[in-house]
Each structure stands twice: as structure tokens, then as C-alpha cells.
Design a protein around this motif. Structure first.
Motif, mmCIF file in Angstrom:
data_model
loop_
_atom_site.group_PDB
_atom_site.id
_atom_site.type_symbol
_atom_site.label_atom_id
_atom_site.label_comp_id
_atom_site.label_asym_id
_atom_site.label_seq_id
_atom_site.Cartn_x
_atom_site.Cartn_y
_atom_site.Cartn_z
ATOM 1 N N VAL A 265 130.962 110.590 -76.496
ATOM 2 C CA VAL A 265 132.298 110.038 -76.228
ATOM 3 C C VAL A 265 132.801 110.482 -74.864
ATOM 4 C CG1 VAL A 265 134.691 110.064 -76.994
ATOM 5 C CG2 VAL A 265 132.845 109.848 -78.676
ATOM 6 N N LEU A 266 132.603 111.758 -74.531
ATOM 7 C CA LEU A 266 133.020 112.251 -73.220
ATOM 8 C C LEU A 266 132.254 111.563 -72.095
ATOM 9 C CD1 LEU A 266 133.401 116.072 -73.987
ATOM 10 C CD2 LEU A 266 135.208 114.344 -73.757
ATOM 11 N N GLU A 271 131.891 107.782 -67.602
ATOM 12 C CA GLU A 271 131.143 106.700 -66.945
ATOM 13 C C GLU A 271 131.921 105.385 -66.938
ATOM 14 O OE1 GLU A 271 127.488 106.438 -69.007
ATOM 15 O OE2 GLU A 271 126.637 108.261 -68.108
ATOM 16 N N ASP A 272 132.542 105.036 -68.077
ATOM 17 C CA ASP A 272 133.173 103.718 -68.199
ATOM 18 C C ASP A 272 134.692 103.755 -68.108
ATOM 19 O OD1 ASP A 272 130.614 102.767 -68.617
ATOM 20 O OD2 ASP A 272 130.783 102.889 -70.803
ATOM 21 N N GLY A 273 135.303 104.928 -68.198
ATOM 22 C CA GLY A 273 136.753 105.004 -68.179
ATOM 23 C C GLY A 273 137.331 104.837 -69.569
ATOM 24 N N GLY A 277 144.466 98.398 -73.399
ATOM 25 C CA GLY A 277 144.693 97.022 -73.786
ATOM 26 C C GLY A 277 143.424 96.410 -74.354
ATOM 27 N N GLY A 278 143.145 95.156 -73.932
ATOM 28 C CA GLY A 278 141.999 94.437 -74.486
ATOM 29 C C GLY A 278 140.681 94.828 -73.827
ATOM 30 N N ALA A 279 140.460 94.313 -72.596
ATOM 31 C CA ALA A 279 139.175 94.539 -71.938
ATOM 32 C C ALA A 279 139.328 95.289 -70.624
ATOM 33 C CB ALA A 279 138.481 93.193 -71.681
ATOM 34 N N VAL A 280 140.479 95.909 -70.389
ATOM 35 C CA VAL A 280 140.734 96.632 -69.143
ATOM 36 C C VAL A 280 140.367 98.098 -69.340
ATOM 37 C CG1 VAL A 280 142.472 97.281 -67.435
ATOM 38 C CG2 VAL A 280 142.570 95.033 -68.553
ATOM 39 N N MET A 284 138.350 107.320 -65.156
ATOM 40 C CA MET A 284 138.810 108.659 -65.481
ATOM 41 C C MET A 284 139.460 109.351 -64.291
ATOM 42 S SD MET A 284 139.146 110.899 -67.838
ATOM 43 C CE MET A 284 138.078 110.287 -69.125
ATOM 44 N N ARG A 285 138.961 109.078 -63.079
ATOM 45 C CA ARG A 285 139.543 109.728 -61.905
ATOM 46 C C ARG A 285 140.996 109.329 -61.720
ATOM 47 N NH1 ARG A 285 136.776 108.394 -56.274
ATOM 48 N NH2 ARG A 285 137.628 106.356 -56.867
ATOM 49 N N ARG A 286 141.294 108.055 -61.932
ATOM 50 C CA ARG A 286 142.689 107.614 -61.811
ATOM 51 C C ARG A 286 143.563 108.244 -62.889
ATOM 52 N NH1 ARG A 286 142.446 101.138 -60.380
ATOM 53 N NH2 ARG A 286 141.217 101.344 -58.446
#
Length: 309
Positions: A265-266, A271-273, A277-280, A284-286
């Protein structure tokens, strides 16, 4: 890739080159050239020859499908043709005229020459003018099955009878349409040259084979045998593969685990953030930058409300 079925009938005199071709082909059992299925006579007494049915792809179309043949594939395709050309040059077999594209290639890579007997009758109406009647065709086919059996040993069935419609469809080509034909041995060597011209010119064997082919086309049977030695020395034969090979590197998208653990999970968050919402997905950096800014704003507000002292 276009696959065709060739079924031909020829008529001619019972003496001379045509009769010699018929006698030689009917008495032999060649593997790499068309064989005689039935022999009879028309009402006028002329010989009528029914060739076996062949199914395959013309050599130029097969080479287009293969693309750039490897040396081993070129050996597989050309060694039988060179052996047949050597037999023809030495007089061991009688070949008629042919063209380079009269060589058929079946699904297994077997090459067969569909040559045309010399001095055969050529008529604008085709062989239907001299064709066997239905009864004669059936009788000739039965005789052929009695002599040679229902199968030819190469998995190519022999036809028991042919209708008059098939006779018209197998009409002999005109002399103008076959203006590029050459003696059978020469046509075979042209086909050999066409195969090796498709091989990568950077192959070390290309120069020697090109010279040997050029000498064999205008040479004697000894030159053809020398060409056979040169081709065999290039390497072992390899099977003909009609489908192009797969890429060396196949990129496959990573598959997500059905039940990832805490580390999974981490890793997915990094990797993917984080999905919002739906598909957004927000990187992680932001999120970390936003969390730091928010913490600073909250701390500044707290200190401002408490005031000095």
C-alpha cells in the motif's frame, strides 16, 4: 499470403520431346516437381496428360511473407531446387520450361516446381478442345490410382475425376503470357537466386553464393553441384516460419496484487499517488508539500491568536 491450387492438363504428340517428358515423369516419383496423375488419348488420338493437383504459394509471394529469410531458411528452400537442377543438367530427369514463380511453397516449406512439358499443344481455346471426356477422365484416374495408389506420399490427394468446367478452368496459357519462361534447370537456378537475394547482404556467405549462382546459371552440371556444396556449407537448414518472430523485449504492464500488504500500500501511494475523487491521483510529493504548508499556516495562526507574553 495467397494460396493457390494448380491443376493442369496438357495435350501433345505421342512422339518427340512431349512424349519423352510424359514417359519420364510417369515412370519417376519426383518429390520436388509436378507429377503425372493420369495419361489418356483424345478422340483424335493425341496424348492427354493430367498433372497432379498442387496447393501452395508462389515463391515470390512466399518470400514477401517471410520477409528477410535467415541463412538456414534459405538453405531449406533452395537445396531441393539445386538438387533438382543438377539432376536435370545431368540428364537424370527431364524438365520442361518454367519460370521462377512456377515454384510453389507449401505450409511446411516444401518447394515444388510446376514445369510445362515441351512441345505441348497451345490453343486459344485451351486444353478443353483436346480434353478428356468425363468417362475417359474417370477411367484414366482409376488406372492411375491402381498404378500409384490413392495418395502420393506427400499428403497431396489425387483427383479421381474432373468435370468439364474444370477442364475449361485449367486451360493452357498462351505463348505470349509465358514469354519469360526458361528451361527448367535455368528457372530453378533463377528461383534459387531470388531466394538468396532476400538474405541479408551482410551475411558472410552471400558473396560466395552469389558467385556460385552466377556460374551455375550459365554453366554445366559440375557448376550446379559446386553451388550445392557452397549452399550446404553455409549452415544447417532451418524450418520456414511464416509468422514474424516476437520482439526481443516485451514490455508488460505490472499487475497489481489482489491483496497487497502494508508495504504494498505504501509503495502504491509513493508510485501512483493518492486517489482523489473518481480517477484523479495526486502525487505524494504534492501531498507532503501541502501538508507542510498547512502545518505552517496552522502554527502561525495559533501563535497570532495567543499574542505576546
Amino acid at each position: 499470403m495467397e494460396t493457390i491450387t494448380v491443376h493442369q492438363r496438357w495435350t501433345g504428340p505421342d512422339t518427340g520431346p512431349f512424349a519423352a517428358w510424359v514417359a519420364d515423369r510417369a515412370s519417376a516419383d519426383p518429390t520436388h516437381c509436378v507429377r503425372v496423375d493420369a495419361v489418356g488419348r483424345d478422340p483424335s488420338g493425341r496424348l492427354v496428360v493430367c498433372a497432379e493437383s498442387l496447393r501452395g504459394t508462389r515463391l515470390p509471394d512466399a518470400l514477401d511473407r517471410i520477409g528477410v529469410p535467415t541463412v538456414g531458411v534459405a538453405v531449406t528452400l533452395t537445396v531441393p531446387l539445386i538438387e533438382l537442377a543438377a539432376q536435370a543438367r545431368s540428364g537424370a530427369i527431364v524438365l520442361g520450361d518454367a519460370r521462377a514463380d512456377d515454384v510453389l511453397v507449401d505450409d511446411a516449406g516444401l518447394t515444388v516446381l510446376v514445369d510445362h512439358p515441351p512441345d505441348a499443344d497451345v490453343d486459344g481455346h485451351g486444353v478443353d478442345r483436346y480434353g478428356l471426356g468425363q468417362r475417359d477422365a474417370d477411367a484414366s484416374a482409376r488406372d492411375a490410382r491402381t498404378r500409384r495408389g490413392p495418395s502420393d506420399g506427400r499428403g497431396r490427394p489425387r483427383q479421381a475425376s474432373t468435370s468439364s468446367a474444370a477442364l475449361s478452368a485449367s486451360a493452357a496459357p498462351s505463348a505470349a503470357s509465358r514469354s519469360s519462361q526458361a528451361p527448367g534447370a535455368t528457372a530453378l537456378l533463377f528461383a534459387v537466386r531470388a531466394v538468396w537475394e532476400r538474405v541479408d547482404p551482410r551475411e558472410p556467405c552471400r558473396a560466395a553464393i552469389d558467385r556460385a549462382v552466377a556460374e551455375a546459371v550459365d554453366g554445366a552440371d559440375a557448376d550446379v553441384l559446386r553451388l550445392l556444396e557452397v549452399v550446404r556449407a553455409t549452415g544447417p537448414p532451418r524450418p520456414v516460419r511464416w509468422d514474424p518472430p516476437r520482439d526481443d523485449f516485451v514490455f508488460v504492464a505490472p499487475q497489481e496484487s489482489a491483496s497487497p500488504g502494508l508495504a504494498g500500500v505504501l509503495r502504491q501511494f509513493v508510485e501512483d499517488g493518492v486517489r482523489v475523487g473518481g480517477a484523479v491521483r495526486v502525487p505524494m510529493r504534492r501531498l507532503l508539500v501541502g501538508a507542510v504548508v498547512l502545518a505552517g499556516v496552522v502554527a502561525a495562526g495559533v501563535f497570532a491568536l495567543r499574542g505576546p507574553g
